[in-house]
Design a protein around this motif. Structure first.
Motif, PDB file in Angstrom:
ATOM      1  N   HIS A  13      27.474 -32.300  43.048  1.00 50.83           N
ATOM      2  CA  HIS A  13      26.197 -32.454  42.611  1.00 50.83           C
ATOM      3  C   HIS A  13      25.708 -31.129  42.105  1.00 50.83           C
ATOM      4  O   HIS A  13      25.873 -30.030  42.530  1.00 50.83           O
ATOM      5  N   LEU A  14      24.843 -31.046  40.980  1.00 54.05           N
ATOM      6  CA  LEU A  14      24.136 -30.054  40.510  1.00 54.05           C
ATOM      7  C   LEU A  14      22.781 -29.984  41.161  1.00 54.05           C
ATOM      8  O   LEU A  14      22.381 -28.736  41.550  1.00 54.05           O
ATOM      9  N   ASN A  53      24.011 -25.617  43.821  1.00 57.88           N
ATOM     10  CA  ASN A  53      25.264 -25.346  42.786  1.00 57.88           C
ATOM     11  C   ASN A  53      24.776 -24.594  41.488  1.00 57.88           C
ATOM     12  O   ASN A  53      25.513 -24.756  40.625  1.00 57.88           O
ATOM     13  N   GLY A  54      23.555 -24.234  41.638  1.00 59.22           N
ATOM     14  CA  GLY A  54      22.934 -23.551  40.231  1.00 59.22           C
ATOM     15  C   GLY A  54      22.199 -23.984  39.189  1.00 59.22           C
ATOM     16  O   GLY A  54      22.054 -23.541  38.254  1.00 59.22           O
ATOM     17  N   GLU A  79      33.485 -24.271  41.590  1.00 58.52           N
ATOM     18  CA  GLU A  79      33.842 -24.612  40.419  1.00 58.52           C
ATOM     19  C   GLU A  79      32.545 -25.035  39.659  1.00 58.52           C
ATOM     20  O   GLU A  79      32.539 -24.774  38.530  1.00 58.52           O
ATOM     21  N   VAL A  80      31.711 -25.561  40.224  1.00 58.42           N
ATOM     22  CA  VAL A  80      30.561 -25.989  39.588  1.00 58.42           C
ATOM     23  C   VAL A  80      29.559 -24.762  39.439  1.00 58.42           C
ATOM     24  O   VAL A  80      29.056 -24.670  38.290  1.00 58.42           O
ATOM     25  N   SER A  81      29.505 -23.830  40.410  1.00 58.23           N
ATOM     26  CA  SER A  81      28.466 -22.648  40.151  1.00 58.23           C
ATOM     27  C   SER A  81      29.276 -21.875  39.262  1.00 58.23           C
ATOM     28  O   SER A  81      28.625 -21.312  38.496  1.00 58.23           O
ATOM     29  N   LYS A  82      30.524 -21.673  39.064  1.00 59.33           N
ATOM     30  CA  LYS A  82      31.390 -20.881  38.166  1.00 59.33           C
ATOM     31  C   LYS A  82      30.778 -21.102  36.591  1.00 59.33           C
ATOM     32  O   LYS A  82      30.740 -20.134  35.821  1.00 59.33           O
ATOM     33  N   SER A  83      30.695 -22.562  36.446  1.00 57.83           N
ATOM     34  CA  SER A  83      30.449 -22.895  35.129  1.00 57.83           C
ATOM     35  C   SER A  83      29.097 -22.697  34.620  1.00 57.83           C
ATOM     36  O   SER A  83      28.493 -22.680  33.342  1.00 57.83           O
ATOM     37  N   ILE A  84      28.114 -22.345  35.654  1.00 63.29           N
ATOM     38  CA  ILE A  84      26.569 -22.093  35.295  1.00 63.29           C
ATOM     39  C   ILE A  84      26.517 -20.686  34.921  1.00 63.29           C
ATOM     40  O   ILE A  84      25.842 -20.429  33.708  1.00 63.29           O
TER      41      ILE A  84
END
Length: 293
Positions: A13-14, A53-54, A79-84
């Motif tokens: 989740h974001l 998650n950012g 992976e989610v936070s990396k995309s932010i």
């Protein structure tokens, strides 16, 4: 705080609203952060406390590049936070920030600081915020459209645990033994208990998932299902719901203390409320301002 937030963020989740926002926050929350970010200078060092998650970091970087750090007591999804875009630190408490004095020109938080030990976390936030640095905190409010209905669900969940667990246990035992002649009396006992105590609170009771669980048991009474395991899963989910909503309600109650503490140590501030664009209901309270020089 328990590890249920770690489990939540690991699902990818974001936002903290699950499927309520499929991508990032929308509406008035989104617009609040867009307006705040407009005032930030390019490449400002920004700390997001309770980042998850950012989501917030993504919002405030919509139109400019910022040097963002996000910390959360839970373990965030890499992976989610990396995309932010930014630096994310898991298992990091707001009460003990791993930064030097004055490292940040801006600190933000949404639905997070009120969950912390406020006296210590606010002290830490203003320690790492440089002189005349800016801050923005969005907090839960006890009367908001988020907290108020969940307060009712919490009361219903506590009622279910206290008043129906023993009857459910006997009912499930009868189902396992295929003693079907006995089960209707137990169904009636539970449903009467609900009707007598929640005449005007059916939505709150639905929020506990007890009506859905009873329906599941009825529909499958003739099937070969491990009813004891099903009950165990239901009760575990009920305990998790009670834990999560207790944290939410307590956090909302702490928001007034948080705002008072922030105002006492700020050079200047503005406080207000955020209303939901669609339903025109109170969504959150906020405070923005500057630290002392």
């Amino acid at each position: 705080m328990s590890d249920h937030w770690t489990n939540y963020w690991q699902q990818g989740h974001l936002t903290s609203f699950g499927n309520g926002f499929k991508n990032n926050y929308k509406g008035s929350l989104q617009q609040f952060w867009y307006r705040f970010a407009d005032k930030l200078e390019e490449n400002s060092a920004v700390l997001d406390v309770g980042t998850g998650n950012g989501a917030l970091i993504q919002l405030i970087q919509k139109d400019k590049q910022l040097n963002c750090f996000g910390i959360d007591q839970a373990k965030v999804h890499p992976e989610v936070s990396k995309s932010i875009g930014g630096t994310f630190l898991s298992n990091t408490a707001a009460e003990n920030l791993p930064f030097n004095d004055g490292d940040f020109s801006c600190v933000v938080a949404q639905f997070s600081l009120e969950y912390s030990l406020i006296n210590k976390s606010i002290e830490e936030v203003f320690r790492v915020l440089k002189g005349e640095g800016v801050f923005a905190f969005v907090c839960h409010h006890p009367e908001s459209i988020i907290v108020k209905p969940n307060t009712l669900i919490l009361a219903a969940a506590n009622f279910v645990k206290k008043n129906t667990t023993s009857t459910l246990t006997v009912l499930v035992s009868c189902l396992d033994k295929k003693e079907l002649d006995s089960i209707e009396g137990y169904f009636d006992e539970i449903e009467t208990e609900i009707k007598n105590n929640f005449k005007n609170g059916s939505d709150a009771m639905l929020g506990t998932n007890l009506p859905a669980f009873l329906s599941f048991l009825r529909k499958n009474k003739n099937n070969n299902i491990d009813f004891r395991k099903a009950l165990s899963l239901f009760l575990n989910e009920l305990d998790l719901l009670i834990l999560r909503l207790t944290e939410l309600v307590n956090a909302a109650d702490q928001s007034a203390t948080l705002l008072k503490k922030v105002k006492a140590i700020s050079m200047s501030y503005e406080e207000g409320t955020i209303f939901d664009n669609k339903y025109d209901g109170l969504l959150a309270t906020y405070i923005i301002g500057k630290s002392v020089p």
